[in-house]
Design an enzyme around this catalytic site. Structure first.
Site, PDB file in Angstrom:
ATOM      1  N   GLU A   7       0.820  -1.207   0.000  1.00 15.44           N
ATOM      2  CA  GLU A   7       0.000   0.000   0.000  1.00 15.44           C
ATOM      3  C   GLU A   7       0.857   1.262   0.000  1.00 15.44           C
ATOM      4  O   GLU A   7       0.550   2.243  -0.693  1.00 15.44           O
ATOM      5  CB  GLU A   7      -0.928   0.023   1.226  1.00 15.44           C
ATOM      6  CG  GLU A   7      -1.898  -1.142   1.311  1.00 15.44           C
ATOM      7  CD  GLU A   7      -1.381  -2.294   2.166  1.00 15.44           C
ATOM      8  OE1 GLU A   7      -2.175  -2.848   2.932  1.00 15.44           O
ATOM      9  OE2 GLU A   7      -0.173  -2.614   2.063  1.00 15.44           O
ATOM     10  N   ALA A  10       6.080 -40.006  -4.936  1.00 13.99           N
ATOM     11  CA  ALA A  10       6.147 -40.601  -6.277  1.00 13.99           C
ATOM     12  C   ALA A  10       5.980 -42.110  -6.123  1.00 13.99           C
ATOM     13  O   ALA A  10       6.717 -42.747  -5.364  1.00 13.99           O
ATOM     14  CB  ALA A  10       7.489 -40.277  -6.931  1.00 13.99           C
ATOM     15  N   LEU A  30      17.671 -30.866  -3.639  1.00 14.95           N
ATOM     16  CA  LEU A  30      16.413 -30.223  -3.222  1.00 14.95           C
ATOM     17  C   LEU A  30      16.294 -28.788  -3.728  1.00 14.95           C
ATOM     18  O   LEU A  30      15.581 -27.970  -3.145  1.00 14.95           O
ATOM     19  CB  LEU A  30      16.262 -30.240  -1.691  1.00 14.95           C
ATOM     20  CG  LEU A  30      16.303 -31.612  -1.028  1.00 14.95           C
ATOM     21  CD1 LEU A  30      16.069 -31.477   0.479  1.00 14.95           C
ATOM     22  CD2 LEU A  30      15.281 -32.558  -1.632  1.00 14.95           C
ATOM     23  N   GLY A  48      10.558 -39.957   2.804  1.00 13.87           N
ATOM     24  CA  GLY A  48      10.207 -41.331   2.470  1.00 13.87           C
ATOM     25  C   GLY A  48       8.976 -41.810   3.214  1.00 13.87           C
ATOM     26  O   GLY A  48       8.186 -41.023   3.755  1.00 13.87           O
ATOM     27  N   SER A  51       4.033 -40.830   9.171  1.00 21.98           N
ATOM     28  CA  SER A  51       3.885 -40.054  10.401  1.00 21.98           C
ATOM     29  C   SER A  51       3.075 -38.788  10.168  1.00 21.98           C
ATOM     30  O   SER A  51       2.223 -38.414  10.987  1.00 21.98           O
ATOM     31  CB  SER A  51       5.266 -39.683  10.955  1.00 21.98           C
ATOM     32  OG  SER A  51       5.979 -40.836  11.333  1.00 21.98           O
TER      33      SER A  51
END
Length: 377
Positions: free
Chosen positions: A64, A166, A216, A308, A314
């Site tokens: 703004e 995957a 990553l 994994g 979990s």
């Protein structure tokens, strides 16, 4: 209806279209504003855009203020469009509602109320008390999607969590030897790298680090680099891995329950790698809820989990998944490593999903879903 010339030379014709431009401006700050939200702003007077801006980075001027400066004196009696309720408290910068009042804005159009308890309707109330009209709810669904991490940060007191898996067509994430590299096609892998850049952090377990030695990194390494997180209970990550040796190692964070390896700890800190201690659960694994609380304290509002089967299981068992992304490859193994370890449910107890999107990416099938709320006992 009225016609508003946009920066691209095309014409926006209604409030919804103007707000879409606001959201596009806000998107430019992705990755750099957390834990602040992504915000864009446009000021319109007599059918013309006289000012626009976006929040570029945490601690920088709010959208703004940038737009008001561009508009200058012409902002008096103009309309302001912003995707989030203007702030009304002193933080890194002064309150935006005060700047809006001083500028003489006539009408504020906002997509949604700010979930931050320091604002949460107070900004709108102050604007209305000052005689400024306020309209709420334009493109609210898209605005909430844009800042879903920021919203979760306050509403659930943790980051937004996306779980990516995957799988083969018969539900395995690796063969019997544990190999999974390039299970899916190149197009899916490219899509995953794009998804990384839409989150503040990318997380894996130590097993994935041992098996794949991943970087990553996102697709565009010249732009925002998300924090790279390793869940490593015993602080056993080898010093040879990419995450602690490459040029982006200062973007690596290791969460562990064991800070006792002093020499290794000092070595990693010398490299610029962050190591943070968190609590263990009853089984000696990282307490994921506590771990995500730690990440929230660091200003991380969204995490892309590529862990994994143990981490996936979990997360699902503890109902910590906000979005599930499945990439299903056209392969059948018959035997291998199952997708979600540690979950044993009957049909009556099964974790229920709601599918949001299904599409083909290259040779793979991509399915996006969300977890339905737990049924009351």
């Amino acid at each position: 209806m009225f016609r508003i010339p946009s920066a691209s030379g095309f014409f926006m014709t209604n409030h919804e279209e103007i707000m879409q431009r606001v959201l596009a401006l806000a998107e430019k700050g992705r990755g750099f504003t957390s834990p602040n939200p992504m915000v864009g702003a446009i000021i319109i007077k007599d059918g013309k855009v006289i000012g626009e801006g976006y929040h570029r980075a945490f601690g920088a001027e709010h959208a703004e203020v940038v737009a008001l400066r561009q508009a200058g004196e012409d902002a008096r009696d103009a309309d302001l469009y912003v995707n989030l309720e203007p702030c009304c408290f002193y933080g890194k910068t002064p309150p935006c509602v005060e700047a809006i009042q001083r500028a003489g804005i006539k009408h504020v159009y906002t997509a949604m109320i700010d979930p931050n308890p320091l604002v949460n309707g107070k900004g709108v109330a102050q604007l209305r008390a000052a005689g400024i009209e306020v309209t709420i709810g334009i493109a609210e669904k898209q605005a909430r999607e844009l800042n879903r991490g920021f919203i979760t940060y306050f509403e659930k007191k943790r980051p937004w969590i996306t779980l990516k898996m995957a799988l083969t067509a018969d539900g395995f994430i690796a063969d019997v030897s544990g190999r999974s590299r390039y299970l899916t096609g190149e197009e899916s892998r490219r899509y995953v790298k794009q998804q990384r850049q839409r989150h503040d952090a990318v997380a894996v377990g130590l097993g994935t680090v041992f098996k794949d030695d991943p970087s990553l990194l996102p697709l565009n390494r010249a732009g925002f680099i998300p924090q790279r997180i390793v869940f490593d209970e015993q602080f056993n990550i080898p010093e040879r891995m990419q995450l602690v040796t490459d040029d982006f190692r200062r973007r690596t964070l290791i969460l562990t329950t064991n800070m006792g390896k002093r020499a290794k700890l000092q070595h990693f800190k010398g490299l610029g790698v962050s190591v943070i201690e968190t609590e263990a659960d009853d089984f000696g694994w990282l307490n994921l809820e506590k771990s995500f609380n730690k990440l929230r304290e660091l200003g991380i509002t969204s995490v892309y989990c590529e862990g994994g089967s143990q981490i996936a299981g979990s997360l699902l068992a503890n109902h910590l998944v906000d979005e599930l992304q499945l990439f299903i490859a056209p392969k059948i193994l018959g035997e291998g490593l199952r997708s979600f370890s540690g979950i044993m449910k009957s049909f009556e107890e099964a974790i229920q999903l709601h599918w949001l999107e299904v599409m083909q990416i290259g040779t793979d099938i991509f399915i996006k879903g969300e977890l339905l709320p737990c049924s009351p006992e």
